[in-house]
Structures are given as structure tokens and as C-alpha cells.
Design a protein around this motif. Structure first.
Motif, PDB file in Angstrom:
ATOM      1  N   GLU A  80       0.807  -1.219   0.000  1.00  0.00           N
ATOM      2  CA  GLU A  80       0.000   0.000   0.000  1.00  0.00           C
ATOM      3  C   GLU A  80       0.844   1.274   0.000  1.00  0.00           C
ATOM      4  OE1 GLU A  80      -3.172   0.353  -0.393  1.00  0.00           O
ATOM      5  OE2 GLU A  80      -3.648  -1.782  -0.388  1.00  0.00           O
ATOM      6  N   SER A  81       1.948   1.269   0.739  1.00  0.00           N
ATOM      7  CA  SER A  81       2.675   2.535   0.913  1.00  0.00           C
ATOM      8  C   SER A  81       4.188   2.403   0.960  1.00  0.00           C
ATOM      9  CB  SER A  81       2.206   3.224   2.204  1.00  0.00           C
ATOM     10  OG  SER A  81       2.510   2.415   3.335  1.00  0.00           O
ATOM     11  N   SER A  82       4.714   1.210   0.706  1.00  0.00           N
ATOM     12  CA  SER A  82       6.164   0.968   0.783  1.00  0.00           C
ATOM     13  C   SER A  82       6.730   1.287   2.157  1.00  0.00           C
ATOM     14  CB  SER A  82       6.903   1.782  -0.293  1.00  0.00           C
ATOM     15  OG  SER A  82       6.463   1.426  -1.580  1.00  0.00           O
ATOM     16  N   GLY A  83       5.882   1.246   3.178  1.00  0.00           N
ATOM     17  CA  GLY A  83       6.352   1.478   4.542  1.00  0.00           C
ATOM     18  C   GLY A  83       6.756   2.903   4.817  1.00  0.00           C
ATOM     19  N   LYS A  84       6.232   3.860   4.031  1.00  0.00           N
ATOM     20  CA  LYS A  84       6.581   5.274   4.213  1.00  0.00           C
ATOM     21  C   LYS A  84       5.315   6.072   4.530  1.00  0.00           C
ATOM     22  CE  LYS A  84      10.441   4.872   0.984  1.00  0.00           C
ATOM     23  NZ  LYS A  84      11.003   5.278  -0.321  1.00  0.00           N
ATOM     24  N   PRO A  85       4.946   6.148   5.796  1.00  0.00           N
ATOM     25  CA  PRO A  85       3.679   6.780   6.152  1.00  0.00           C
ATOM     26  C   PRO A  85       3.701   8.298   6.106  1.00  0.00           C
ATOM     27  CG  PRO A  85       4.833   6.107   8.128  1.00  0.00           C
ATOM     28  CD  PRO A  85       5.637   5.581   6.965  1.00  0.00           C
ATOM     29  N   LEU A  86       4.890   8.911   6.203  1.00  0.00           N
ATOM     30  CA  LEU A  86       4.980  10.367   6.286  1.00  0.00           C
ATOM     31  C   LEU A  86       5.824  10.922   5.150  1.00  0.00           C
ATOM     32  CD1 LEU A  86       5.553  10.810  10.123  1.00  0.00           C
ATOM     33  CD2 LEU A  86       3.418  11.120   8.864  1.00  0.00           C
ATOM     34  N   VAL A  87       5.414  12.083   4.671  1.00  0.00           N
ATOM     35  CA  VAL A  87       6.149  12.789   3.625  1.00  0.00           C
ATOM     36  C   VAL A  87       6.319  14.240   4.052  1.00  0.00           C
ATOM     37  CG1 VAL A  87       5.323  11.288   1.783  1.00  0.00           C
ATOM     38  CG2 VAL A  87       4.004  13.328   2.383  1.00  0.00           C
ATOM     39  N   LYS A  88       7.307  14.900   3.484  1.00  0.00           N
ATOM     40  CA  LYS A  88       7.533  16.309   3.758  1.00  0.00           C
ATOM     41  C   LYS A  88       6.745  17.161   2.768  1.00  0.00           C
ATOM     42  CE  LYS A  88      10.377  16.697   7.269  1.00  0.00           C
ATOM     43  NZ  LYS A  88      10.011  17.463   8.482  1.00  0.00           N
ATOM     44  N   THR A  95       4.801  13.025  -7.330  1.00  0.00           N
ATOM     45  CA  THR A  95       5.304  13.468  -6.031  1.00  0.00           C
ATOM     46  C   THR A  95       4.162  13.740  -5.058  1.00  0.00           C
ATOM     47  OG1 THR A  95       5.305  15.843  -6.547  1.00  0.00           O
ATOM     48  CG2 THR A  95       7.249  14.558  -7.193  1.00  0.00           C
ATOM     49  N   GLN A  96       4.442  13.493  -3.793  1.00  0.00           N
ATOM     50  CA  GLN A  96       3.444  13.772  -2.765  1.00  0.00           C
ATOM     51  C   GLN A  96       3.179  15.265  -2.621  1.00  0.00           C
ATOM     52  OE1 GLN A  96       1.435  11.945  -0.649  1.00  0.00           O
ATOM     53  NE2 GLN A  96       1.929  10.158  -1.901  1.00  0.00           N
ATOM     54  N   SER A  97       4.191  16.101  -2.828  1.00  0.00           N
ATOM     55  CA  SER A  97       3.987  17.554  -2.742  1.00  0.00           C
ATOM     56  C   SER A  97       2.944  18.005  -3.758  1.00  0.00           C
ATOM     57  CB  SER A  97       5.305  18.287  -2.983  1.00  0.00           C
ATOM     58  OG  SER A  97       6.216  18.042  -1.944  1.00  0.00           O
ATOM     59  N   ALA A  98       3.029  17.461  -4.974  1.00  0.00           N
ATOM     60  CA  ALA A  98       2.062  17.816  -6.007  1.00  0.00           C
ATOM     61  C   ALA A  98       0.674  17.278  -5.661  1.00  0.00           C
ATOM     62  CB  ALA A  98       2.519  17.273  -7.363  1.00  0.00           C
ATOM     63  N   ARG A  99       0.616  16.108  -5.055  1.00  0.00           N
ATOM     64  CA  ARG A  99      -0.686  15.556  -4.648  1.00  0.00           C
ATOM     65  C   ARG A  99      -1.329  16.421  -3.570  1.00  0.00           C
ATOM     66  NH1 ARG A  99      -0.040   8.914  -4.538  1.00  0.00           N
ATOM     67  NH2 ARG A  99       1.028   8.750  -6.549  1.00  0.00           N
ATOM     68  N   TRP A 100      -0.514  16.903  -2.635  1.00  0.00           N
ATOM     69  CA  TRP A 100      -1.058  17.766  -1.585  1.00  0.00           C
ATOM     70  C   TRP A 100      -1.505  19.111  -2.147  1.00  0.00           C
ATOM     71  CZ3 TRP A 100      -2.532  17.498   3.458  1.00  0.00           C
ATOM     72  CH2 TRP A 100      -2.352  16.266   4.095  1.00  0.00           C
ATOM     73  N   ARG A 101      -0.811  19.617  -3.173  1.00  0.00           N
ATOM     74  CA  ARG A 101      -1.263  20.860  -3.813  1.00  0.00           C
ATOM     75  C   ARG A 101      -2.604  20.637  -4.512  1.00  0.00           C
ATOM     76  NH1 ARG A 101       4.281  21.328  -5.090  1.00  0.00           N
ATOM     77  NH2 ARG A 101       3.961  20.522  -7.207  1.00  0.00           N
ATOM     78  N   MET A 102      -2.763  19.459  -5.136  1.00  0.00           N
ATOM     79  CA  MET A 102      -4.025  19.128  -5.785  1.00  0.00           C
ATOM     80  C   MET A 102      -5.143  19.027  -4.747  1.00  0.00           C
ATOM     81  SD  MET A 102      -4.776  16.051  -8.508  1.00  0.00           S
ATOM     82  CE  MET A 102      -4.230  14.761  -7.392  1.00  0.00           C
ATOM     83  N   LEU A 103      -4.849  18.383  -3.616  1.00  0.00           N
ATOM     84  CA  LEU A 103      -5.843  18.287  -2.544  1.00  0.00           C
ATOM     85  C   LEU A 103      -6.203  19.673  -2.015  1.00  0.00           C
ATOM     86  CD1 LEU A 103      -7.560  16.767  -0.490  1.00  0.00           C
ATOM     87  CD2 LEU A 103      -5.501  16.469   0.907  1.00  0.00           C
ATOM     88  N   ALA A 104      -5.202  20.544  -1.872  1.00  0.00           N
ATOM     89  CA  ALA A 104      -5.473  21.895  -1.361  1.00  0.00           C
ATOM     90  C   ALA A 104      -6.452  22.637  -2.270  1.00  0.00           C
ATOM     91  CB  ALA A 104      -4.166  22.674  -1.234  1.00  0.00           C
ATOM     92  N   ARG A 105      -6.287  22.494  -3.580  1.00  0.00           N
ATOM     93  CA  ARG A 105      -7.216  23.149  -4.506  1.00  0.00           C
ATOM     94  C   ARG A 105      -8.603  22.517  -4.408  1.00  0.00           C
ATOM     95  NH1 ARG A 105     -10.251  26.502  -5.907  1.00  0.00           N
ATOM     96  NH2 ARG A 105     -10.966  26.656  -8.079  1.00  0.00           N
ATOM     97  N   ALA A 106      -8.650  21.196  -4.265  1.00  0.00           N
ATOM     98  CA  ALA A 106      -9.945  20.524  -4.127  1.00  0.00           C
ATOM     99  C   ALA A 106     -10.649  20.983  -2.852  1.00  0.00           C
ATOM    100  CB  ALA A 106      -9.744  19.007  -4.107  1.00  0.00           C
ATOM    101  N   ILE A 107      -9.891  21.196  -1.788  1.00  0.00           N
ATOM    102  CA  ILE A 107     -10.470  21.676  -0.527  1.00  0.00           C
ATOM    103  C   ILE A 107     -11.114  23.049  -0.720  1.00  0.00           C
ATOM    104  CG2 ILE A 107      -9.857  22.533   1.781  1.00  0.00           C
ATOM    105  CD1 ILE A 107      -7.794  20.231   1.906  1.00  0.00           C
TER     106      ILE A 107
END
Length: 263
Positions: free
Chosen positions: A31-39, A85-97
Motif C-alpha cells: 500500500e505505501s512501501s512502509g513510508k507513512p509520512l512525507v515532507k 510526487t506527494q507535494s504535487a498531490r497535496w497541492r491538488m488536494l489543497a485546490r480541491a479543498i
């Protein structure tokens, strides 16, 4: 792949839910390659996947039109592609919010177990915000979410039997990639058991031989749960058996147990 802290946390959960730790390691690896947190902008955040199909189904009117226009909402027959990248995913989520906070949170898969926000009520949360807060607590919260889902979906026994066919079907639901997901789980489980077997043959101590830190054997967890003792009592007994220095580790272990159980 897994940090020492993650190994210890997952092993703790395996004891609480009485499942083979390698089964949990396998699911989390896939599911996550054992990496639960990202910067994300210097903050530690859960790894996420935003689902444009779910967002589409939760919107209507002008909000839906805006989301479609900006590529954030798609009908089911179009592929859901996330940025790498997770940073880009979080930017996408921020716009969706900005378009609709509740729908955006519900359309996101959160953390190491990729738990969909839309399951918040089914999992016993008062709101989707509460589920998101749990995921953002850290690895303990994310693993607690994952185990809550596995329990609710009646998959504990399936994990104990390593029935990857049924687990794959229930955990992600029927989909075109179901067969591939099942294979990935089975392969990850074989990798985990082979690694542990190799450690045993070499005479090295496997990760599951200790938890919280190297001075606290996992037996203390089992004894603590069986006896339901207070931390000072357990610490005193464990110090007699294992030497001084376990009290702090045991207190941290108790905190982990409470967090994993959602106490």
C-alpha cells in the motif's frame, strides 16, 4: 524499506490483533512501501492518493463544473492519474479543498493503509475531519485507521490465514487490478517471511524480538495485555527479568497500544 520505529510499531499491532507480523508488513509494503509520512512545505504529512472519481460523485452544480474544468473530477470511465510526487498531490488536494473541503477529504486515500476518507462514518468517526486528524497524528494514527478498517471489514481472520484472494477483494473492492493486487500481497508476504527466515539462519535477532527499544522484549506487551496491569507494576516485573531501563520504553509501549486501539 521500514524504519526501526515502524517495524516496532507494526509488530506491536500484530500482537494486539494476534496476526502474523509478516502479514501486516506485506499489506503496508504494497500500500505505501512502509513510508507513512512525507515532507510537504517542511511539514510531516500522511502520504495520500486523491481520487478524482470519488470527488466527481460528491459534487454537483457549479462546484462540479469547476472541478471538471480544473481536472480534479472525472467520471469513472476516465483514468484517475495522480502526480508522482506527494507535494504535487497535496497541492491538488489543497485546490480541491477550496472547492469543497468535505468532498475533498472524502475523496482522498490516507496514510500507510490508504484508507478512503469516505469511510469515516462506517469506521465510527463523527466526521471526515476526525478521520483525517487521526491520519495526521503520525504512523500510530495511520496504523490504527488501517486496523480499524480491517476489523470492520471482518478481515482479521483472513490475514491470519494469508488468504490474499479474499483480502484483496475486500480491502480494495472488485476492480480490474484485483488479480495483480493479490499477487503483490502474496509476493510481499513471501519476501517478509524469507527475510525473517534468513535472519534466524544467520543467528541475528529479528525485529520482532524487541519493541519500543532494544531493552523491552515483546513478551512484556503480551504479559501487560493479559494481566491488564498498570505500567509501574509491569515495569517492576520486567526490570526483574530484563534489567533496569525498561520503564520509559514500557510507558511508550502503553501509549502506542492506546493509540493503536483508538483509546
Amino acid at each position: 524499506m521500514f524504519s526501526e520505529a515502524m517495524k516496532e510499531l507494526i509488530t506491536t499491532a500484530s500482537i494486539l490483533w494476534k496476526v502474523d507480523p509478516d502479514s501486516l508488513f506485506a499489506v503496508i509494503e504494497v500500500e505505501s512501501s512502509g513510508k507513512p509520512l512525507v515532507k510537504v512545505q517542511e511539514r510531516s504529512e500522511p502520504a495520500i492518493t486523491f481520487n478524482k472519481h470519488h470527488f466527481y460523485r460528491r459534487l454537483s452544480g457549479a462546484k462540479l463544473e469547476t472541478a471538471i474544468r480544473e481536472g480534479l473530477a472525472l467520471p469513472h470511465d476516465e483514468p484517475n492519474i495522480n502526480p508522482v510526487t506527494q507535494s504535487a498531490r497535496w497541492r491538488m488536494l489543497a485546490r480541491a479543498i477550496e472547492i469543497d473541503r468535505k468532498a475533498a477529504y472524502e475523496a482522498t486515500f490516507w496514510g500507510m493503509g490508504r484508507i478512503l476518507g469516505a469511510h469515516w462514518a462506517w469506521l465510527g468517526f463523527g466526521s471526515v475531519d476526525a478521520l483525517v486528524r487521526e491520519a495526521r497524528v503520525g504512523p500510530q494514527g495511520q496504523l490504527s485507521l488501517m486496523m480499524r478498517f480491517i476489523e470492520k471489514a471482518d478481515l482479521i481472520g483472513t490475514l491470519r490465514m494469508q488468504d490474499w484472494e479474499r483480502f484483496a477483494l475486500s480491502y480494495r473492492g472488485p476492480s480490474d487490478d484485483h488479480s495483480e493486487y493479490r499477487k503483490q500481497l502474496a509476493q510481499a508476504y513471501r519476501r517478509q517471511t524469507s527475510r525473517r527466515s534468513g535472519q534466524a539462519q544467520q543467528g541475528s535477532q529479528p525485529e520482532c524480538a524487541s519493541a519500543a527499544n532494544k531493552e523491552l522484549p515483546l513478551a512484556c506487551f503480551v504479559e501487560a495485555e493479559a494481566a491488564d496491569e498498570e505500567v509501574p507494576q509491569i515495569s517492576s516485573r520486567c526490570e526483574t527479568t530484563h534489567g533496569k531501563g525498561v520503564s520509559t520504553a514500557l510507558q511508550r509501549a502503553r501509549t502506542w497500544i492506546d493509540q493503536l486501539r483508538g483509546s
